[in-house]
Design an enzyme around this catalytic site. Structure first.
Site, PDB file in Angstrom:
ATOM      1  N   ARG A  28      -1.914   3.807 -13.432  1.00  0.00           N
ATOM      2  CA  ARG A  28      -3.285   4.282 -13.588  1.00  0.00           C
ATOM      3  C   ARG A  28      -3.325   5.351 -14.677  1.00  0.00           C
ATOM      4  O   ARG A  28      -2.321   6.004 -14.943  1.00  0.00           O
ATOM      5  CB  ARG A  28      -3.807   4.846 -12.252  1.00  0.00           C
ATOM      6  CG  ARG A  28      -3.929   3.730 -11.198  1.00  0.00           C
ATOM      7  CD  ARG A  28      -4.467   4.262  -9.886  1.00  0.00           C
ATOM      8  NE  ARG A  28      -5.800   4.804  -9.960  1.00  0.00           N
ATOM      9  CZ  ARG A  28      -6.932   4.085  -9.904  1.00  0.00           C
ATOM     10  NH1 ARG A  28      -6.881   2.772  -9.784  1.00  0.00           N
ATOM     11  NH2 ARG A  28      -8.114   4.678  -9.971  1.00  0.00           N
ATOM     12  N   HIS A  64      12.193  11.950  23.050  1.00  0.00           N
ATOM     13  CA  HIS A  64      12.805  10.628  23.199  1.00  0.00           C
ATOM     14  C   HIS A  64      11.810   9.701  23.880  1.00  0.00           C
ATOM     15  O   HIS A  64      11.137  10.125  24.807  1.00  0.00           O
ATOM     16  CB  HIS A  64      14.062  10.751  24.058  1.00  0.00           C
ATOM     17  CG  HIS A  64      14.732   9.433  24.289  1.00  0.00           C
ATOM     18  ND1 HIS A  64      15.412   8.777  23.284  1.00  0.00           N
ATOM     19  CD2 HIS A  64      14.819   8.650  25.396  1.00  0.00           C
ATOM     20  CE1 HIS A  64      15.896   7.644  23.770  1.00  0.00           C
ATOM     21  NE2 HIS A  64      15.546   7.538  25.041  1.00  0.00           N
ATOM     22  N   GLY A  82       5.702  -4.118 -10.146  1.00  0.00           N
ATOM     23  CA  GLY A  82       6.275  -4.007  -8.791  1.00  0.00           C
ATOM     24  C   GLY A  82       6.371  -2.558  -8.370  1.00  0.00           C
ATOM     25  O   GLY A  82       7.415  -2.088  -7.930  1.00  0.00           O
ATOM     26  N   TYR A 111       3.797   0.826  -6.564  1.00  0.00           N
ATOM     27  CA  TYR A 111       3.073   1.083  -5.312  1.00  0.00           C
ATOM     28  C   TYR A 111       2.081  -0.040  -4.980  1.00  0.00           C
ATOM     29  O   TYR A 111       2.154  -0.661  -3.929  1.00  0.00           O
ATOM     30  CB  TYR A 111       2.259   2.361  -5.452  1.00  0.00           C
ATOM     31  CG  TYR A 111       2.970   3.639  -5.137  1.00  0.00           C
ATOM     32  CD1 TYR A 111       3.053   4.106  -3.842  1.00  0.00           C
ATOM     33  CD2 TYR A 111       3.517   4.424  -6.143  1.00  0.00           C
ATOM     34  CE1 TYR A 111       3.669   5.306  -3.539  1.00  0.00           C
ATOM     35  CE2 TYR A 111       4.140   5.632  -5.863  1.00  0.00           C
ATOM     36  CZ  TYR A 111       4.209   6.066  -4.553  1.00  0.00           C
ATOM     37  OH  TYR A 111       4.815   7.246  -4.261  1.00  0.00           O
TER      38      TYR A 111
END
Ligand code: FAD
Ligand code: NAD
Length: 461
Positions: free
Chosen positions: A269, A440, A182, A184
């Protein structure tokens, strides 16, 4: 016909580390050769960052259309029929993006007058390699051979046990997917496949998902998984896959079978250090990685190493930054690799971004720590990203107000990673952030508001 190429710079690997090193070396007028045994672009472009984000985008679209087709529609939009998924067509679309980027990299190297040799390099000594019947000798060698997925001994890749590469090239959507890991990849792809309609179970050995991020930051992702029917088994280990069932062992030692059509194994990896003659080069290792100093020099003179091969974080932008730096050092520039922070982004639902120190990191002296919830940000509301428990958080030194870390979890927050990294890299204080007018309505106002809250006077919460 046998050929002998003599060059100033030889780059082995055409991923985001190697191809960037090659382009920059070419721009600087260095005679440069890049060798890759695969298509240019490396893990990132061919079977990693880019294809995964394409599939994640398609999954988001599918989910939104599914909501619109549900009873009552969604945000005033309704579809009379549920969307149909043609996964083969989605994969083909994704391949189109990969092809475009692959030819882009090819063109950039050509324009920089870099010679590309296709094939697997095998080194006989530190400065000489063979690529088929071509021998290449170089003054400087840049090793950028990247990484491979870790295979579990009892869950070898093949058949229905797939790595991320297989998960990005599925011919059809599995009805039931088990994800081992669980982290990336497991969560980015597990969430995407859930959105496309697969039933997903995540098996994680650690106590919680995404253990490299702090718990507060991953809570909204855990909440999404729960709400969307993804079963998450933590402190649980996969034992093996047979007869359409993944056997797992829970924290109490109890074994359970999880029905699955495919098992995605994403448990990390490993650097690609074997099979290409590294042992003939006299280069030292640091653990499983190639050992380098802060200029990416290996223990062998004029042999450099970058990217996933040299250690964590195994991220594309780190590889590229090191590649660019090494090319410049070879050309005589004074450079060092000492970033204040390397941004990390996880493209889950919602997204996570982290730059610099988190609340669990040790700091000398007192810190200020304040966050601003997306629930109070207008732009997040318009993006339907205000109700996922997300927030942006700032950690700063109490004495001089210098920022130490910035994190966010929420919809589209990946796009804030640039501002966060810039603030830390430029040594910004809280007042530097509150002194900037943020447009904004944007998510960046959330960062501004978090900075105000750190000073004790947030406006919009
Ligand atoms: P690589 O990209 O692995 O490239 C190495 C290249 O070297 C390969 O092309 C290989 O063919 C070649 N090569 C190796 N040995 C030889 C040899 N002997 N001769 C010739 N050629 C050789 N990172 C991010 O920052 N963001 C993301 O969103 C992200 N998503 C990812 C998603 C997935 C599914 C995966 C698997 C990885 C992802 N990553 C992501 C990690 C990222 O892909 C790596 O950090 C990055 O590719 C490392 O770059 P590199 O240049 O070091 O090596
Ligand atoms: P990861 O390190 O992110 O996650 C692996 C997970 O597997 C961890 O949570 C770990 O606890 C768990 N695990 C380990 N052994 C296990 C076992 N036997 N059973 C069950 N769980 C186990 O690795 P990954 O997801 O494979 O990704 C590899 C790397 O690729 C990442 O670390 C990252 O560097 C890179 N990547 C980056 C991105 C991004 O930047 N958005 C996306 C994908 C991949």
């Amino acid at each position: 016909m046998a050929e002998h190429i003599k060059t100033k710079v030889l780059v082995v690997g055409g991923g985001p580390g190697g191809y960037v090193a090659g382009i920059r070396a070419g721009q600087l007028g260095l005679d440069t050769v890049v060798v890759d045994g695969d298509r240019l672009g490396g893990t990132c472009l061919i079977r990693g960052c880019i294809p995964s984000k394409a599939i994640i985008h398609a999954a988001e679209m599918f989910e939104q259309m599914s909501h619109a087709a549900a009873k009552g529609g969604h945000v005033g939009i309704s579809l009379s029929e549920p969307p149909k998924l043609d996964l083969a067509a989605t994969v083909k679309w994704k391949e189109g993006i990969v092809d475009r980027l692959n030819s882009g990299v090819t063109g950039l190297l050509k324009r920089a007058k870099v010679r590309v040799v296709s094939g697997w390099a095998k080194f006989s000594d530190a400065k000489t390699c063979a690529v088929g019947d071509i021998t290449i000798t170089a003054e400087h060698v840049i090793l950028a051979t990247g990484s491979d997925p870790v295979e579990l001994p009892h869950l070898k890749f093949g058949g229905d046990v797939i790595s991320s590469t297989g998960a990005l090239d599925l011919a059809a959507l599995p009805k039931r997917l088990a994800v081992v890991g669980g982290g990336y990849i497991g969560l980015e792809l597990g969430i995407a496949l859930r959105k496309l309609g697969a039933e997903v179970t995540v098996v994680e050995a650690a106590e919680r998902i995404l253990p490299t991020y702090d718990k507060q930051l991953t809570a909204p992702v855990a909440q999404w998984l729960k709400k969307n029917g993804v079963e998450v088994l933590v402190s649980t280990k996969a034992q093996g896959f047979a007869g359409g069932a993944l056997t797992v062992e829970g924290p109490d030692g109890k074994k359970t079978d999880i029905k699955a059509d495919k098992v995605l194994v994403a448990v990390g990896r490993k650097p690609r250090t074997e099979g290409w003659g590294l042992e003939n080069m006299g280069v030292d290792l640091a653990g499983r990685f190639v050992k380098v100093d802060d200029q990416c020099r290996t223990s062998m003179r004029d042999v450099w190493a970058i990217g996933d091969l040299v250690g964590e974080p195994m991220l594309a932008h780190k590889a590229s930054a090191q590649g660019e730096m090494v090319a410049e050092i070879i050309a005589g520039h004074k450079r060092r690799f000492n970033p204040v922070a390397i941004p990390a982004v996880c493209f889950t639902e919602p997204e996570i971004v982290s730059v610099g120190l988190g609340p669990e990191d040790k700091v000398n002296g007192e810190v200020l720590n304040a966050s601003f919830p997306w629930a109070a940000n207008g732009r997040a509301m318009t993006l339907e990203g205000a109700d996922n428990g997300g927030f942006v958080r700032i950690i700063a030194r109490k004495d001089d107000h210098r920022l130490l870390g910035i994190q966010a979890v929420g919809r589209n927050v990946s796009e804030l990673s640039g501002e966060f990294a810039m603030a830390l890299e430029m040594g910004a204080t809280i007042e530097d952030i509150t002194g900037i007018i943020h447009a904004h309505p944007t998510l960046s106002e959330g960062f501004f508001e978090a900075a105000l809250r750190t000073l004790g006077h947030g406006i919009h919460v």
